[in-house]
Design an enzyme around this catalytic site. Sequence first.
Site, PDB file in Angstrom:
ATOM      1  N   ASP A 103      40.644  75.323  63.612  1.00 40.95           N
ATOM      2  CA  ASP A 103      41.135  74.155  62.694  1.00 40.95           C
ATOM      3  C   ASP A 103      39.754  73.013  62.521  1.00 40.95           C
ATOM      4  OD1 ASP A 103      43.588  75.260  62.501  1.00 40.95           O
ATOM      5  OD2 ASP A 103      44.157  74.101  63.932  1.00 40.95           O
TER       6      ASP A 103
HETATM    7  N1  URA Z   1      45.513  77.468  67.335  1.00 41.26           N
HETATM    8  C1  URA Z   1      45.446  76.105  66.709  1.00 41.26           C
HETATM    9  O1  URA Z   1      46.589  75.392  66.570  1.00 41.26           O
HETATM   10  N2  URA Z   1      44.373  75.726  66.107  1.00 41.26           N
HETATM   11  C2  URA Z   1      43.271  76.333  66.230  1.00 41.26           C
HETATM   12  O2  URA Z   1      42.147  75.985  65.768  1.00 41.26           O
HETATM   13  C3  URA Z   1      43.388  77.652  66.765  1.00 41.26           C
HETATM   14  C4  URA Z   1      44.336  77.895  67.613  1.00 41.26           C
END
Ligand code: URA
Length: 246
Positions: A103
């Site tokens: 993310d």
């Molecule tokens: N889980 C999440 O919530 N975000 C990420 O970037 C990777 C795994």
Amino acid sequence: MERLQKILAHAGVASRRKCEELILSGQVEVNGEPVTTLGVKADPAVDVITVKGKPIKSEKKLYLVLNKPKGVITSASDPQGRTIVSDFLHGITERVYPVGRLDYDTEGLLLLTNDGEFANLLTHPSHHVPKTYWATVKGVPHGSLLEKLQNGVMLDDGMTAPAEVEYHDVDTVKNQSTIAITIYEGRNRQVRRMFDAISHPVILLRRIKFGELSLLGLKRGKYRHLEPKEVELLLKSAVKTHKIQK
Ligand code: URA
């Protein structure tokens, strides 16, 4: 399969535009047949592609690990001009793609490669490659809640598979804690949603391990090439976990 002009450009023949001109002028052949139109696709791993009678060089395979900072998009390009992971790959001229995604607000270990097969093996849902995160969360979740995460919690896209979960650090002054969590899936925003499900929202999320590969020694915003041995280990972990689950 990819468009011929794209394959030629990636092989370093010339710019995409120049490659289109080469095709239109009849100087490019695929498996011995001249191609003179622009829509044609080919597979550089299978087809013999020549320019002016000479075979093109196959693209060198690259395997990189980046310590992605937060506030960066996991994408090879962004039409809105925001900071993307490729902005950190100084000196890399080949086009590489992220293996899975982190993310915008997640930092840590991100693999990048131009080897599609490698990327598919590591991200295929049936291969269950472990990914470990440090999730700094609001408050200190009770052990029974961590157990819940370990056994599986219900998210809006179904139950999560068993995970490994343990306390990494507890900060009673700030009233927050860091939990080490290893998941074997790769659903969208999965770790954040898992902690939302136990009402301890994530403040900061960092991926510290992918398969056997750890982030150790790599500064935030920096990348390095993987050693051939590391590539091999990652591939083995994808195949091994796949076999165990079968
Ligand atoms: N889980 C999440 O919530 N975000 C990420 O970037 C990777 C795994």
